[in-house]
Design an enzyme around this catalytic site. Structure first.
Site, mmCIF file in Angstrom:
data_model
loop_
_atom_site.group_PDB
_atom_site.id
_atom_site.type_symbol
_atom_site.label_atom_id
_atom_site.label_comp_id
_atom_site.label_asym_id
_atom_site.label_seq_id
_atom_site.Cartn_x
_atom_site.Cartn_y
_atom_site.Cartn_z
ATOM 1 N N GLY A 10 0.754 -1.253 0.022
ATOM 2 C CA GLY A 10 0.031 -0.048 -0.019
ATOM 3 C C GLY A 10 0.968 1.247 0.023
ATOM 4 N N THR A 99 -10.470 -6.794 8.531
ATOM 5 C CA THR A 99 -9.360 -6.529 8.519
ATOM 6 C C THR A 99 -8.536 -5.724 9.774
ATOM 7 O OG1 THR A 99 -9.005 -6.776 6.231
ATOM 8 C CG2 THR A 99 -7.477 -5.232 7.353
ATOM 9 N N ASP A 125 -4.575 9.574 13.891
ATOM 10 C CA ASP A 125 -5.269 10.685 14.667
ATOM 11 C C ASP A 125 -6.612 10.623 15.008
ATOM 12 O OD1 ASP A 125 -5.479 11.606 12.122
ATOM 13 O OD2 ASP A 125 -4.626 13.464 12.424
ATOM 14 N N GLU A 126 -7.258 10.051 13.825
ATOM 15 C CA GLU A 126 -8.652 9.904 13.325
ATOM 16 C C GLU A 126 -9.360 9.285 15.111
ATOM 17 O OE1 GLU A 126 -10.534 9.281 9.807
ATOM 18 O OE2 GLU A 126 -8.868 10.195 8.808
ATOM 19 N N TYR A 149 -14.400 3.757 10.024
ATOM 20 C CA TYR A 149 -12.972 3.573 9.697
ATOM 21 C C TYR A 149 -12.240 4.058 11.147
ATOM 22 C CZ TYR A 149 -8.231 4.968 8.888
ATOM 23 O OH TYR A 149 -6.872 5.171 9.153
ATOM 24 N N LEU A 189 -7.299 12.653 -0.674
ATOM 25 C CA LEU A 189 -7.542 14.139 -1.348
ATOM 26 C C LEU A 189 -6.397 14.410 -2.367
ATOM 27 C CD1 LEU A 189 -9.154 16.693 -1.306
ATOM 28 C CD2 LEU A 189 -7.602 17.495 0.616
ATOM 29 N N TYR A 206 -15.430 18.570 -0.577
ATOM 30 C CA TYR A 206 -16.746 18.141 0.339
ATOM 31 C C TYR A 206 -17.125 19.691 1.254
ATOM 32 C CZ TYR A 206 -15.385 13.266 -0.367
ATOM 33 O OH TYR A 206 -14.997 12.052 -0.998
ATOM 34 N N ARG A 213 -6.811 19.621 7.792
ATOM 35 C CA ARG A 213 -6.082 18.338 8.127
ATOM 36 C C ARG A 213 -4.570 19.013 8.518
ATOM 37 N NH1 ARG A 213 -10.375 16.873 8.609
ATOM 38 N NH2 ARG A 213 -11.481 15.200 7.918
HETATM 39 P P1 NAD Z 1 -3.488 1.686 2.017
HETATM 40 O O1 NAD Z 1 -4.948 1.600 1.554
HETATM 41 O O2 NAD Z 1 -2.716 2.648 0.765
HETATM 42 O O3 NAD Z 1 -2.671 0.355 2.048
HETATM 43 C C1 NAD Z 1 -3.430 -0.738 2.912
HETATM 44 C C2 NAD Z 1 -2.567 -1.917 2.348
HETATM 45 O O4 NAD Z 1 -3.065 -3.086 3.356
HETATM 46 C C3 NAD Z 1 -2.768 -2.439 0.898
HETATM 47 O O5 NAD Z 1 -1.669 -2.757 0.313
HETATM 48 C C4 NAD Z 1 -3.802 -3.567 0.898
HETATM 49 O O6 NAD Z 1 -3.755 -4.595 0.185
HETATM 50 C C5 NAD Z 1 -3.477 -4.026 2.396
HETATM 51 N N1 NAD Z 1 -4.385 -4.810 3.054
HETATM 52 C C6 NAD Z 1 -5.778 -4.574 3.252
HETATM 53 N N2 NAD Z 1 -6.387 -5.487 3.871
HETATM 54 C C7 NAD Z 1 -5.322 -6.391 4.119
HETATM 55 C C8 NAD Z 1 -5.358 -7.796 4.779
HETATM 56 N N3 NAD Z 1 -6.786 -8.186 5.360
HETATM 57 N N4 NAD Z 1 -4.263 -8.503 4.936
HETATM 58 C C9 NAD Z 1 -3.161 -8.140 4.569
HETATM 59 N N5 NAD Z 1 -3.019 -7.026 3.786
HETATM 60 C C10 NAD Z 1 -4.194 -6.211 3.489
HETATM 61 O O7 NAD Z 1 -3.410 2.527 3.356
HETATM 62 P P2 NAD Z 1 -2.117 3.821 3.809
HETATM 63 O O8 NAD Z 1 -2.655 4.974 3.455
HETATM 64 O O9 NAD Z 1 -0.944 3.263 3.385
HETATM 65 O O10 NAD Z 1 -2.287 3.357 5.424
HETATM 66 C C11 NAD Z 1 -1.523 2.330 6.230
HETATM 67 C C12 NAD Z 1 -1.835 2.434 7.521
HETATM 68 O O11 NAD Z 1 -1.442 3.697 8.109
HETATM 69 C C13 NAD Z 1 -3.080 1.987 8.000
HETATM 70 O O12 NAD Z 1 -3.140 1.223 9.102
HETATM 71 C C14 NAD Z 1 -3.836 3.308 8.098
HETATM 72 O O13 NAD Z 1 -5.036 3.043 8.911
HETATM 73 C C15 NAD Z 1 -2.712 4.182 8.753
HETATM 74 N N6 NAD Z 1 -2.620 5.608 8.525
HETATM 75 C C16 NAD Z 1 -2.685 6.011 7.538
HETATM 76 C C17 NAD Z 1 -2.644 7.528 7.190
HETATM 77 C C18 NAD Z 1 -2.915 8.076 5.780
HETATM 78 O O14 NAD Z 1 -2.935 9.424 5.628
HETATM 79 N N7 NAD Z 1 -2.869 7.679 4.835
HETATM 80 C C19 NAD Z 1 -2.527 8.158 8.319
HETATM 81 C C20 NAD Z 1 -2.367 7.742 9.501
HETATM 82 C C21 NAD Z 1 -2.514 6.409 9.843
HETATM 83 O O1 TDX Z 2 -12.702 14.085 -2.807
HETATM 84 C C1 TDX Z 2 -12.366 14.582 -1.511
HETATM 85 N N1 TDX Z 2 -12.833 15.656 -1.399
HETATM 86 C C2 TDX Z 2 -12.638 16.206 -0.282
HETATM 87 O O2 TDX Z 2 -13.128 17.357 0.085
HETATM 88 C C3 TDX Z 2 -11.814 13.457 -0.745
HETATM 89 C C4 TDX Z 2 -11.347 12.424 -0.985
HETATM 90 C C5 TDX Z 2 -11.806 14.176 0.528
HETATM 91 N N2 TDX Z 2 -11.989 15.419 0.891
HETATM 92 C C6 TDX Z 2 -11.702 15.773 2.138
HETATM 93 C C7 TDX Z 2 -12.153 15.180 3.389
HETATM 94 C C8 TDX Z 2 -11.124 15.281 4.351
HETATM 95 O O3 TDX Z 2 -11.752 16.711 4.879
HETATM 96 O O4 TDX Z 2 -10.269 15.942 2.192
HETATM 97 C C9 TDX Z 2 -9.911 15.752 3.522
HETATM 98 C C10 TDX Z 2 -9.043 14.372 3.526
HETATM 99 O O5 TDX Z 2 -9.711 13.468 3.017
HETATM 100 P P1 TDX Z 2 -8.977 12.000 2.860
HETATM 101 O O6 TDX Z 2 -7.867 12.014 2.040
HETATM 102 O O7 TDX Z 2 -10.229 10.845 2.578
HETATM 103 O O8 TDX Z 2 -8.690 11.669 4.178
HETATM 104 P P2 TDX Z 2 -9.200 11.867 5.760
HETATM 105 O O9 TDX Z 2 -10.451 11.443 5.775
HETATM 106 O O10 TDX Z 2 -8.577 12.897 6.500
HETATM 107 O O11 TDX Z 2 -8.455 10.477 6.345
HETATM 108 C C11 TDX Z 2 -6.952 10.210 6.221
HETATM 109 O O12 TDX Z 2 -6.183 10.558 6.920
HETATM 110 C C12 TDX Z 2 -6.110 9.533 8.032
HETATM 111 C C13 TDX Z 2 -6.697 8.826 5.704
HETATM 112 O O13 TDX Z 2 -7.409 8.291 4.567
HETATM 113 C C14 TDX Z 2 -6.741 7.819 6.746
HETATM 114 O O14 TDX Z 2 -6.143 6.573 6.488
HETATM 115 C C15 TDX Z 2 -5.801 8.171 7.834
HETATM 116 O O15 TDX Z 2 -5.819 7.383 8.965
#
Ligand code: NAD
Ligand code: TDX
Length: 342
Positions: A10, A99, A125-126, A149, A189, A206, A213
């Site tokens: 991921g 998951t 942080d959510e 989530y 986003l 939205y 954020r």
């Molecule tokens: P992502 O959705 O890009 O990647 C998730 C990965 O997990 C994918 O490769 C998917 O195939 C794998 N996966 C899903 N279900 C699975 C399962 N049952 N078994 C094995 N693999 C599985 O997510 P990301 O943005 O890289 O986030 C990674 C972690 O960090 C998550 O736990 C998320 O909650 C956390 N996190 C993300 C953000 C963010 O801004 N993206 C911020 C804070 C924390």
């Molecule tokens: O099309 C969009 N338009 C919009 O205004 C999307 C996809 C999002 N948004 C807004 C919603 C949020 O206020 O932008 C902000 C960011 O949205 P996302 O990218 O969906 O992130 P968020 O909901 O803040 O959650 C993310 O941060 C914490 C990650 O998806 C999570 O995995 C992580 O834990």
């Protein structure tokens, strides 16, 4: 050190795999990923053939699969695997519960049985809920998740906490703010807006666009996890933030400006149900106790990230069209490794 990294195909997981291989030439990685819609082996294409990295296609909820991997020589587990998109959890929370909660429980039980020396739960942080106009989440802020989530992530955190308390299990939790950087799936986003802007498609904002954020570059998040993995204290929670709070509409405007596109592409759409208004992270604890701090400013990191998506337009195109699934078949067909063959 040999790490079991879950969800390493991921966004953040693949960046972390690359980060570890670069920084620690002597480390080995087993990368367990289910390859859901969000997992993409193309994110790991540049380390293809690196013998220090072994990819295993599997599910963190599958006890046999996880047990087989852990009964090899694994020193530490870093759990990134999750369903990670808030909007999807609003439509259907079932995979989030499976998951994020059941998968974490499975990892905890099998890690404990195999006496794994360190377990890092990558949380968010959510779990703290939403803030008003002032203040920031500290590690003492009560958990108050608002989306399915974040509720599933909070439930996983509570399980981790209980295993530490009850079993003396050596786990640490990190709670990070919004990441951006290369290889992020374009449902989130920043890559969504960059991709739309590059194709002159309207940018969906939205609500009133004033939700805030706290943005952190994925490289800084990886460095924080590295610090926690090596120096974090068992049973502790560490907040990780970029100290860069920006309203969504401002993020969108900066993307349009960087790409030389018109603000007429900005399109206000119906708000996300239960949309958290503001996140802000106080990361004093990790900064003072583990000597970590974010290094990449949003002013520098955003244009660099946009440049990555421009250079990798074919990556974006394949991901958006679903054609990357074909890449799975090609790559995975060649590299397939059944557990029984291990
Ligand atoms: P992502 O959705 O890009 O990647 C998730 C990965 O997990 C994918 O490769 C998917 O195939 C794998 N996966 C899903 N279900 C699975 C399962 N049952 N078994 C094995 N693999 C599985 O997510 P990301 O943005 O890289 O986030 C990674 C972690 O960090 C998550 O736990 C998320 O909650 C956390 N996190 C993300 C953000 C963010 O801004 N993206 C911020 C804070 C924390
Ligand atoms: O099309 C969009 N338009 C919009 O205004 C999307 C996809 C999002 N948004 C807004 C919603 C949020 O206020 O932008 C902000 C960011 O949205 P996302 O990218 O969906 O992130 P968020 O909901 O803040 O959650 C993310 O941060 C914490 C990650 O998806 C999570 O995995 C992580 O834990």
């Amino acid at each position: 050190m040999r790490l079991l990294i879950t969800g390493g195909a991921g966004f953040i997981g693949s960046n972390f795999v690359r980060y570890i291989l670069k920084k620690y030439p002597g480390y080995g990685i087993v990368n367990l990923d289910k390859l859901t819609y969000a997992g993409n082996l193309e994110n790991l294409a540049d380390i293809e053939g690196d013998s220090r990295h072994e990819f295993v296609h599997g599910d963190i909820c599958d006890p046999d699969c996880v047990h087989k991997l852990m009964s090899g020589s694994v020193d530490a587990v870093v759990n990134f695997a999750a369903e990670s998109h808030v909007d999807r959890s609003i439509l259907d929370s079932s995979e989030f519960v499976r998951t994020n909660i059941e998968g974490t429980r499975n990892l905890l039980d099998i890690s404990r049985r195999n006496k794994i020396g360190r377990y890092i739960q990558i949380s968010t942080d959510e779990v703290y809920g939403s803030l008003g106009d002032s203040g920031a989440f500290t590690e003492e802020t009560p958990i108050a998740p608002n989306s399915p989530y974040s509720a599933s992530k909070a439930a996983a955190d509570l399980l981790v906490r209980s295993y530490c308390h009850t079993h003396g299990f050596p786990a640490v939790i990190t709670r990070c703010s919004n990441n951006y950087g290369p290889c992020q799936f374009p449902e989130k986003l920043i890559p969504l807006l960059v991709s739309n802007a590059m194709s002159d498609i309207p940018l969906p904002i939205y609500g009133d666009g004033m939700n805030v954020r706290d943005w952190i570059h994925v490289e800084d998040h990886c460095a924080a996890i590295d610090a926690v993995l090596h120096r974090g204290e068992t049973g502790e929670v560490y907040n990780v933030g970029g100290r860069q709070e920006i309203p969504n509409i401002e993020v969108a405007r900066r993307i349009l400006a960087a790409l030389g596109k018109s603000e007429s592409l900005l399109t206000y759409v119906e708000d996300r149900p239960g949309h958290d208004r503001r996140y802000a992270i106080d990361s004093t604890k990790i900064e003072t106790e583990l000597d970590w701090k974010p290094r990449i400013t949003f002013a520098a990191g955003l244009p660099e990230t946009i440049a990555w998506y421009r250079r990798n337009a074919s990556w974006m195109e394949r991901v958006r069209s679903g054609a990357y699934l074909k890449y799975y078949d090609d790559m995975y067909g060649r590299r397939k490794q059944t557990l029984s063959a291990r």
